[in-house]
Write an enzyme that holds these catalytic residues in place. Structure first.
Site, PDB file in Angstrom:
ATOM      1  N   CYS A 249       0.830  -1.203   0.000  1.00  0.00           N
ATOM      2  CA  CYS A 249       0.000   0.000   0.000  1.00  0.00           C
ATOM      3  C   CYS A 249       0.866   1.254   0.000  1.00  0.00           C
ATOM      4  O   CYS A 249       0.585   2.225  -0.726  1.00  0.00           O
ATOM      5  CB  CYS A 249      -0.927   0.009   1.217  1.00  0.00           C
ATOM      6  SG  CYS A 249      -1.963  -1.460   1.368  1.00  0.00           S
ATOM      7  N   GLU A 374       5.638   8.382   4.301  1.00  0.00           N
ATOM      8  CA  GLU A 374       5.750   7.357   3.255  1.00  0.00           C
ATOM      9  C   GLU A 374       7.215   7.004   2.989  1.00  0.00           C
ATOM     10  O   GLU A 374       7.602   6.696   1.862  1.00  0.00           O
ATOM     11  CB  GLU A 374       5.075   7.803   1.946  1.00  0.00           C
ATOM     12  CG  GLU A 374       3.717   8.409   2.077  1.00  0.00           C
ATOM     13  CD  GLU A 374       2.677   7.457   2.648  1.00  0.00           C
ATOM     14  OE1 GLU A 374       3.000   6.270   2.872  1.00  0.00           O
ATOM     15  OE2 GLU A 374       1.547   7.897   2.877  1.00  0.00           O
TER      16      GLU A 374
END
Length: 395
Positions: A249, A374
């Protein structure tokens, strides 16, 4: 002899990259740009200043109606567009504000992608159509107060209790957390890390909003608290174990950032170019001075290279040949260079560069968060380093 007419030089597209886009890709970009210009741009500086995102549910529905939520996913009400079209949308969203792109990225590339890739058919049918329409908002719970770059050390725990699961733990820095209808939560189990679909109205779940941010202020950021949250057995993703689930993801979200960071860079570059042509010192526009032109040229070069890299990675993703290490290269380079573009643009604007009358300081502050989330600079450096050398240097 080629008699094809050479187009005029465009300061907004100095490398002529638009010629590499299809009419369909340009149309997607134009529709996202129009929504941002009409719906968000007039208000975004005020939202940032006040640290709020008013009417976020209606805004999310408008983004859903445009088709950008989970736009690169197939079926279940999703638009099924290409990775390149999704990237162009991210660029336009972040040219308005990183917080808006984060809203869309977390919804589509984290929460929706997790359910689409790893969920049961029941999960998909229950959540994806509503999330694609913006009628339900999702969040993604991986990072914890004491666990960031090393998600394998997470302390959130899911244990069996009869036929149910009981979740206990905390997640931190969760975009959309306080407004979410569903949370994808990753937790340690006796079988390794597993993902769970958690409706946020479940007893024991709470999501206090994080305040006092000086970055991503036009974005909802929260802590997730899981206090003996009881879920049925079917709440767990059935097949995926370990970090493969959450990292897949994150790779989707990182890809969107490769494009999005260039949106913040473009906005700051355009602001600097316009200001330099308007600002008169010593009897002429500061754009006419060599040192200012060097700054503008350096910014334009790095922006053009960043967009070319994003487009190349987008074509590879659409062809099914994009590797995670290449996404790390894109995220590492483009966020770092976008941040430098914003900092340089700030110097062109002088003291006005710190004013919210211009977008530059807002983009600069936002990118300080994008640089970290991220995957930090250090982690992406080590991912690429391992790919180059064959040697892991994480520990």
């Amino acid at each position: 002899m080629n008699n094809r007419k050479i187009s005029a030089f465009d300061p907004q597209d100095p490398a002529g990259i638009d010629e590499l886009l299809t009419p369909e890709e340009k149309a997607v970009r134009a529709s996202v740009r129009q929504l941002c210009d009409e719906r968000i741009e007039p208000h975004i500086a005020e939202w940032f200043e006040h640290g709020s995102l008013p009417d976020v549910r209606n805004l999310t529905k408008e983004l859903g109606a445009l088709g950008v939520l989970g736009m690169h996913l197939e079926g279940y009400g999703c638009a099924g567009m290409s990775a390149t079209e999704y990237g162009l949308a991210c660029l336009e969203l972040e040219a308005t504000d990183s917080g808006i792109r984060s809203l869309v990225s977390v919804q589509g590339s984290l929460a929706m992608f997790a359910i689409w890739q790893w969920g049961t058919e029941q999960h998909k049918e229950e959540w994806l159509p509503r999330m694609a329409a913006g009628e339900a908002i999702g969040c993604f719970g991986l990072t914890e107060p004491d666990v960031g770059s090393d998600p394998g050390s997470m302390r959130t725990r899911a244990r069996r209790d009869g036929g149910d699961w009981i979740l206990d733990g905390r997640k931190m820095w969760i975009t959309n957390g306080s407004i979410a209808d569903v949370a994808v939560v990753w937790a340690q189990t006796d079988d390794g890390v597993r993902g769970f679909v958690v409706p946020t109205n479940t007893a024991g779940f709470s999501a206090p909003e994080i305040k006092h941010k000086l970055s991503l202020r036009a974005s909802v950021t929260s802590e997730l608290v899981l206090d003996s949250v009881r879920l049925p057995a079917e709440a767990a993703f059935p097949d995926v174990r370990g970090l493969k689930g959450p990292l897949s993801c994150l790779n989707e979200a990182r890809y969107g950032i490769v494009w999005g960071a260039m949106g913040a860079a473009r906005s700051s570059l355009q602001a600097a170019l316009s200001y330099a042509n308007d600002r008169v010192q010593f009897g002429r526009p500061v754009a006419g001075f060599q040192l200012t032109q060097q700054k503008l040229v350096d910014m334009a070069l790095e922006y053009s290279k960043g967009v070319l890299l994003a487009l190349h990675l987008g074509r590879r993703k659409d062809a099914g040949t994009l590797r995670p290490e290449q996404v790390s290269m894109g995220k590492l380079n483009n966020v770092r260079e976008a941040l430098e573009i914003c900092r340089t643009a700030r110097t062109v604007l002088g003291a006005n560069g710190i004013s919210l009358e211009y977008p530059v300081i807002r983009h600069m502050n936002n990118l300080e968060s994008v640089l970290t989330y991220e995957g930090t600079v250090e982690m992406h450096t080590l991912v690429v380093g391992q790919a180059l050398t064959g040697l892991a240097a994480f520990r």
